[in-house]
Design a protein around this motif. Structure first.
Motif, PDB file in Angstrom:
ATOM      1  N   LEU A 100       1.698   3.984  -7.019  1.00  0.00           N
ATOM      2  CA  LEU A 100       1.783   4.456  -5.631  1.00  0.00           C
ATOM      3  C   LEU A 100       2.290   5.897  -5.561  1.00  0.00           C
ATOM      4  O   LEU A 100       1.820   6.704  -4.759  1.00  0.00           O
ATOM      5  CB  LEU A 100       2.710   3.549  -4.801  1.00  0.00           C
ATOM      6  CG  LEU A 100       2.113   2.196  -4.404  1.00  0.00           C
ATOM      7  CD1 LEU A 100       3.172   1.335  -3.724  1.00  0.00           C
ATOM      8  CD2 LEU A 100       0.893   2.368  -3.494  1.00  0.00           C
ATOM      9  N   GLU A 101       3.246   6.221  -6.425  1.00  0.00           N
ATOM     10  CA  GLU A 101       3.764   7.588  -6.418  1.00  0.00           C
ATOM     11  C   GLU A 101       2.689   8.580  -6.835  1.00  0.00           C
ATOM     12  O   GLU A 101       2.543   9.651  -6.253  1.00  0.00           O
ATOM     13  CB  GLU A 101       4.995   7.710  -7.336  1.00  0.00           C
ATOM     14  CG  GLU A 101       6.258   7.306  -6.594  1.00  0.00           C
ATOM     15  CD  GLU A 101       7.500   7.292  -7.469  1.00  0.00           C
ATOM     16  OE1 GLU A 101       7.410   7.677  -8.659  1.00  0.00           O
ATOM     17  OE2 GLU A 101       8.565   6.898  -6.952  1.00  0.00           O
ATOM     18  N   ARG A 138       3.524  -0.800 -10.165  1.00  0.00           N
ATOM     19  CA  ARG A 138       3.014  -0.518  -8.816  1.00  0.00           C
ATOM     20  C   ARG A 138       3.662   0.766  -8.266  1.00  0.00           C
ATOM     21  O   ARG A 138       3.028   1.580  -7.613  1.00  0.00           O
ATOM     22  CB  ARG A 138       3.370  -1.703  -7.897  1.00  0.00           C
ATOM     23  CG  ARG A 138       2.656  -1.671  -6.575  1.00  0.00           C
ATOM     24  CD  ARG A 138       1.248  -2.260  -6.724  1.00  0.00           C
ATOM     25  NE  ARG A 138       0.513  -2.069  -5.507  1.00  0.00           N
ATOM     26  CZ  ARG A 138      -0.607  -1.357  -5.419  1.00  0.00           C
ATOM     27  NH1 ARG A 138      -1.121  -0.803  -6.485  1.00  0.00           N
ATOM     28  NH2 ARG A 138      -1.211  -1.228  -4.262  1.00  0.00           N
ATOM     29  N   ARG A 139       4.957   0.904  -8.560  1.00  0.00           N
ATOM     30  CA  ARG A 139       5.679   2.071  -8.044  1.00  0.00           C
ATOM     31  C   ARG A 139       5.070   3.367  -8.602  1.00  0.00           C
ATOM     32  O   ARG A 139       4.772   4.307  -7.878  1.00  0.00           O
ATOM     33  CB  ARG A 139       7.162   1.998  -8.437  1.00  0.00           C
ATOM     34  CG  ARG A 139       8.008   3.089  -7.786  1.00  0.00           C
ATOM     35  CD  ARG A 139       9.466   3.019  -8.229  1.00  0.00           C
ATOM     36  NE  ARG A 139       9.615   3.284  -9.663  1.00  0.00           N
ATOM     37  CZ  ARG A 139       9.567   4.500 -10.205  1.00  0.00           C
ATOM     38  NH1 ARG A 139       9.388   5.554  -9.458  1.00  0.00           N
ATOM     39  NH2 ARG A 139       9.689   4.634 -11.514  1.00  0.00           N
ATOM     40  N   ARG A 178      -2.605  12.583  -3.055  1.00  0.00           N
ATOM     41  CA  ARG A 178      -2.994  12.778  -1.662  1.00  0.00           C
ATOM     42  C   ARG A 178      -2.400  14.093  -1.126  1.00  0.00           C
ATOM     43  O   ARG A 178      -3.058  14.877  -0.477  1.00  0.00           O
ATOM     44  CB  ARG A 178      -2.511  11.599  -0.822  1.00  0.00           C
ATOM     45  CG  ARG A 178      -3.513  11.196   0.234  1.00  0.00           C
ATOM     46  CD  ARG A 178      -3.042   9.976   1.028  1.00  0.00           C
ATOM     47  NE  ARG A 178      -2.676   8.836   0.190  1.00  0.00           N
ATOM     48  CZ  ARG A 178      -1.503   8.195   0.240  1.00  0.00           C
ATOM     49  NH1 ARG A 178      -0.560   8.595   1.066  1.00  0.00           N
ATOM     50  NH2 ARG A 178      -1.275   7.162  -0.538  1.00  0.00           N
ATOM     51  N   GLU A 228      -0.465   8.169  -6.509  1.00  0.00           N
ATOM     52  CA  GLU A 228      -1.439   8.235  -5.416  1.00  0.00           C
ATOM     53  C   GLU A 228      -0.938   9.154  -4.295  1.00  0.00           C
ATOM     54  O   GLU A 228      -1.676   9.982  -3.770  1.00  0.00           O
ATOM     55  CB  GLU A 228      -1.601   6.832  -4.836  1.00  0.00           C
ATOM     56  CG  GLU A 228      -3.017   6.431  -4.565  1.00  0.00           C
ATOM     57  CD  GLU A 228      -3.023   4.955  -4.175  1.00  0.00           C
ATOM     58  OE1 GLU A 228      -2.770   4.672  -2.988  1.00  0.00           O
ATOM     59  OE2 GLU A 228      -3.204   4.109  -5.091  1.00  0.00           O
ATOM     60  N   ALA A 229       0.359   9.006  -3.963  1.00  0.00           N
ATOM     61  CA  ALA A 229       0.933   9.830  -2.889  1.00  0.00           C
ATOM     62  C   ALA A 229       0.885  11.308  -3.273  1.00  0.00           C
ATOM     63  O   ALA A 229       0.564  12.184  -2.471  1.00  0.00           O
ATOM     64  CB  ALA A 229       2.377   9.406  -2.627  1.00  0.00           C
ATOM     65  N   GLN A 284       0.784  -1.232   0.000  1.00  0.00           N
ATOM     66  CA  GLN A 284       0.000   0.000   0.000  1.00  0.00           C
ATOM     67  C   GLN A 284       0.815   1.281   0.000  1.00  0.00           C
ATOM     68  O   GLN A 284       0.268   2.360  -0.192  1.00  0.00           O
ATOM     69  CB  GLN A 284      -0.938   0.036   1.229  1.00  0.00           C
ATOM     70  CG  GLN A 284      -2.044  -1.000   1.214  1.00  0.00           C
ATOM     71  CD  GLN A 284      -2.949  -0.882  -0.013  1.00  0.00           C
ATOM     72  OE1 GLN A 284      -3.003   0.166  -0.648  1.00  0.00           O
ATOM     73  NE2 GLN A 284      -3.624  -1.965  -0.368  1.00  0.00           N
ATOM     74  N   ASP A 285       2.103   1.153   0.248  1.00  0.00           N
ATOM     75  CA  ASP A 285       2.887   2.391   0.206  1.00  0.00           C
ATOM     76  C   ASP A 285       4.300   2.113  -0.276  1.00  0.00           C
ATOM     77  O   ASP A 285       4.711   0.959  -0.426  1.00  0.00           O
ATOM     78  CB  ASP A 285       2.901   3.093   1.571  1.00  0.00           C
ATOM     79  CG  ASP A 285       3.460   2.184   2.644  1.00  0.00           C
ATOM     80  OD1 ASP A 285       4.601   1.712   2.474  1.00  0.00           O
ATOM     81  OD2 ASP A 285       2.751   1.950   3.655  1.00  0.00           O
ATOM     82  N   LEU A 286       5.036   3.190  -0.522  1.00  0.00           N
ATOM     83  CA  LEU A 286       6.355   3.062  -1.157  1.00  0.00           C
ATOM     84  C   LEU A 286       7.360   2.342  -0.263  1.00  0.00           C
ATOM     85  O   LEU A 286       8.225   1.627  -0.751  1.00  0.00           O
ATOM     86  CB  LEU A 286       6.874   4.448  -1.554  1.00  0.00           C
ATOM     87  CG  LEU A 286       6.091   5.066  -2.731  1.00  0.00           C
ATOM     88  CD1 LEU A 286       6.346   6.565  -2.843  1.00  0.00           C
ATOM     89  CD2 LEU A 286       6.442   4.375  -4.050  1.00  0.00           C
TER      90      LEU A 286
END
Ligand code: DAH
Length: 342
Positions: free
Chosen positions: A79-80, A75-76, A86, A82-83, A20-22
């Motif tokens: 996630l980036e 995925r990376r 956010r 998404e971050a 779920q996160d980096l």
């Protein structure tokens, strides 16, 4: 070995879905693709295989590796993104909101008033000359024709210092001596603005510190009429012709003759209040023809030269101009008062 690779791949991909996160992603990468990761461990068994099996297994291993790397990369990026999204949401700035104006300072009303007084006298040809706030007893009193123990000293409540013969100046008049001594034998037209100190009981009318503007003209054939003309011109400009004024005979040791100038009290409209001591008039200055002894102390021969002088209270004048009914406001540093001017 191929089965091992396949099941490791399946496990890795399933685990990746849960990342779920980096930070967790980085752990995942180390675990499966790192130098000591699962893939590398399996590959270490390659050497034990018979030579003819190796190419096929090696190929599968490479494919698994490429797929895991691609999945990792995907995925990376997700996630980036998404971050970032956010952070944008959390730190959103409404650029259409008006900015907060910085609190700007301004000149203190006492300074504004001093400058206004100076500019009126500048128009009449007076220069500005400043002298020290810490004075000798000699300059502050003796050379102004006030000997030690002379009763006229009672006119000034004095802050003495623990240095013998050194006082906080009680008025700007000692500057007259300093200026004359510096300029003799030239003619003088000057004002001397500055702070003065009085050992006073503080009240609506009295402060222990305030500003005065001294005036001095020295030359040949200077008369009382010149002095009155200058003071009336000053009062007309300072109060824009809206206030009545009067001259009243007085006494100062350094002038002869001497008088004071009063301005009609605005605070009560002449009816009487604490600022005007219930008289309807407020004294703004003392003035007179420079006493021969003072001219002489400044280096000028009183037989050839004459002069006039005056000393006005800056805060008093500002009180009359802006209807301020308590002199303590000037030094109380209350922004609610100060922000009203300028
Ligand atoms: N120095 C006097 C005072 O503080 C005011 C004053 C009176 C100044 C007469 C003068 C003057 O120059 O001529 O009370």
């Amino acid at each position: 070995m191929q089965d091992q690779l396949k099941s490791m791949e399946a496990e890795a991909l399933a685990r990746l879905d849960a990342v779920q996160d980096l930070a967790a992603l980085e752990d995942w990468r180390t675990e499966y693709l790192g130098r000591r990761g699962r893939l590398a461990q399996i590959m270490r068994g390659l050497g034990a295989l018979p030579a003819e099996e190796r190419p096929a297994v090696g190929q599968v291993a490479n494919q698994v590796k490429a797929r895991l790397e691609a999945a990792y990369e995907e995925r990376r990026v997700a996630l980036e993104e998404e971050a970032k999204a956010r952070a944008f949401r959390a730190e959103a700035v409404d650029v259409t909101l008006p900015g907060r104006p910085p609190a700007l300072g301004r000149l203190h009303i006492a300074t504004q008033n001093l400058r206004e007084i100076s500019s009126i006298f500048a128009q009449m040809g007076f220069e500005v000359y400043e002298t020290p706030e810490v004075e000798t007893d000699e300059m502050n009193f003796q050379l102004l024709n006030i000997p030690p123990h002379h009763p006229a000293r009672d006119m000034w409540s004095t802050f003495y210092t623990d240095r013998e013969g050194v006082v906080l100046r009680t008025h700007t008049s000692p500057g007259q001596i300093r200026l004359m001594r510096e300029r003799y034998p030239a003619e003088i037209r000057a004002i001397l603005p500055g702070k003065i100190y009085r050992y006073e009981q503080v009240s609506a009318r009295y402060e222990y510190q305030l500003h005065q503007v001294e005036g001095l003209a020295v030359g040949r054939n200077i008369h009382m009429s010149d002095l009155k003309g200058v003071l009336v011109a000053f009062a007309q400009q300072m109060f824009q012709g809206t206030r009545r004024w009067r001259f009243r005979g007085s006494y100062f040791p350094f002038t002869e003759p001497s008088f004071e100038m009063d301005i009609e009290c605005v605070l009560c409209g002449g009816g009487g209040c604490r600022v005007c001591k219930y008289s309807g008039w407020v004294e703004i200055l003392g003035a007179g023809m420079v006493h021969p002894v003072v001219l002489q102390n400044g280096g000028y021969d009183p037989a050839a030269y004459s002069g006039f002088a005056f000393g006005m209270g800056n805060e008093r004048i500002a009180m009359l101009k802006y209807a301020i009914d308590d002199i303590r406001y000037f030094f109380a540093n209350d922004p609610r008062f100060l922000a009203q001017f300028g």
